[in-house]
Design an enzyme around this catalytic site. Sequence first.
Site, mmCIF file in Angstrom:
data_model
loop_
_atom_site.group_PDB
_atom_site.id
_atom_site.type_symbol
_atom_site.label_atom_id
_atom_site.label_comp_id
_atom_site.label_asym_id
_atom_site.label_seq_id
_atom_site.Cartn_x
_atom_site.Cartn_y
_atom_site.Cartn_z
ATOM 1 N N ASP A 207 95.582 -20.594 9.939
ATOM 2 C CA ASP A 207 94.517 -19.833 10.594
ATOM 3 C C ASP A 207 94.069 -20.632 11.815
ATOM 4 O OD1 ASP A 207 92.358 -17.520 10.130
ATOM 5 O OD2 ASP A 207 91.314 -19.309 10.856
ATOM 6 N N ASN B 69 88.212 -14.384 21.792
ATOM 7 C CA ASN B 69 88.002 -12.944 21.956
ATOM 8 C C ASN B 69 86.618 -12.641 22.520
ATOM 9 O OD1 ASN B 69 90.519 -12.017 21.089
ATOM 10 N ND2 ASN B 69 89.917 -12.051 18.937
ATOM 11 N N ASP C 99 95.063 -11.515 22.859
ATOM 12 C CA ASP C 99 96.428 -11.120 22.496
ATOM 13 C C ASP C 99 97.464 -12.008 23.180
ATOM 14 O OD1 ASP C 99 95.498 -9.126 20.873
ATOM 15 O OD2 ASP C 99 95.881 -7.487 22.268
ATOM 16 N N ASP D 287 94.414 -13.707 13.444
ATOM 17 C CA ASP D 287 94.965 -15.000 13.869
ATOM 18 C C ASP D 287 95.540 -15.764 12.678
ATOM 19 O OD1 ASP D 287 92.466 -15.306 12.728
ATOM 20 O OD2 ASP D 287 91.959 -17.078 13.889
#
Length: 338
Positions: A185, A193, A202, A228
């Site tokens: 992770d 973001n 992205d 993620d």
Amino acid sequence: QQLARHDRRRRREMQTALHLRHRAIEASANAIVIASATRPGYPVEYVNPAFERMTGYSANEVLGQSLRTMHGTDTQQKGLEELRLLLRDQREGETTLRNYRKDGQLYWTRVHIAPVLDDHGTVTHFVAAKYDITETLRYQETLEFQAWHDALTHLPNRHLLRRTLQEKIQSAGPDSTPFWVAFLDLDNFKLVNDTLGHTQGDLVLLEISRRLQEALHEHDIVARRGGDEFVFILFDHAPPRNALATLNRIMSAVSRPLKLDTQRFFPSCSIGVAIHPQDGNDPDLLIQRADMAMYHAKQLGRNNFQFYSDALQHQATRRVELERDLRAALTTEAFELH
């Protein structure tokens, strides 16, 4: 004279019907081939214009020739074996073939074969109707790929990961190479973001997925589980191809600085590891325990990896029990103020 007139009328009707059939075959959008059933190699005696458009070969180039040239060196096809059996047994049937146009381009056809009998019941010819199914197969392949792969990174998705993991578990024997399931992770990815937007987020995920693939050995697998989160199947070969070295290489690959427009981003990740078979012999259990170890890595300050242990399971179980007991105590007003 009446019989002669009737006979001439019947011949005209037959000629008209024959001409109509010929025009229908000539106008057909599907390729039609008529081949001899009595001569070696089943040489071609007729092809319609659709055949010429489909294959790139003119009628003059294939008349008297065998259609084996359409397959080139690609002779190990299940469809070709089915075709040989149909011709040998002189029976009607269908098969799917890989073919190659005159310019070498691959295309797929669905071929329907039917024998033609003379007045004595002897098979003299074969009629083949060829349907180009290339676009249909490509569409099916696209749907198949989308069902098993992540839309953004094109890595295997959680469904393909689980199926692959199940296959690895089932095929594992006493002498098989052991493997690790690693759950990764990205640390603080939400900030990317929130500050740069999902489009830039992205792009980060695409770059990270590329780095992860480069860090792996040939038979190792990485899948995107969502967001993620990435999950690996790492095979523990002898050094320097052992899983621990691969894990360190993954950490290094992720932590390389990443430039987005004018900003530099310094990613890091937390990884949890479950080892087969000691930590489980079920895909969901291995992923769950790797996930549990990953959260333990987060609790220890992020940017590290941790292995699953029974103590982690006990800690997680105790936390669930404590939350359950607290909720029950609130409901029953079991608390006292001191």
